[in-house]
Scaffold this motif. Structure first.
Motif: not given
Length: 118
Positions: A104-111
């Protein structure tokens, strides 16, 4: 259900989940382990003994089957139907939740940042 002491709250739901799981953790790799030695499913049983992760008695919990739902706040997890819950041992639950949180944290930083995006 010999040897299974239900939690103080939600005992009927917990017992239903444990019956469906036959008192065994239902993790099939969401924790990051293949569980290859036990046919692809965690072999820890409620009331058994954990040889790793600090050792001790296994206490299964009823929690969401979907690892992403492990990040839901407790009041939303409590509202889930029985069909959305499975039995988790502590080590598998902790590792699956950590893996879900990191994803979830990785997906948030990819946005892209809406304020500074082009």
């Amino acid at each position: 259900m010999t040897g299974r002491i239900p939690p103080l709250a939600g005992a009927e739901l917990w017992q239903a989940v444990m019956r469906a799981a036959a008192g065994r953790c239902q993790c099939r790799g969401a924790c990051g382990k293949s569980h290859a030695k036990s046919g692809g499913r965690c072999d820890l049983v409620h009331g058994g003994y954990v040889r790793h992760s600090g050792g001790g008695t296994v206490h299964l919990i009823a929690a969401p089957a979907d690892p992403a739902a492990l990040l839901l706040p407790p009041h939303k997890v409590a509202a889930l139907p029985r069909s959305a819950l499975v039995a988790w041992c502590g080590p598998c639950f902790d590792h699956a939740r950590t893996t879900a949180r990191r994803a979830c944290e990785q997906a948030a930083t990819d946005e892209p940042d809406a304020l500074f995006g082009t």
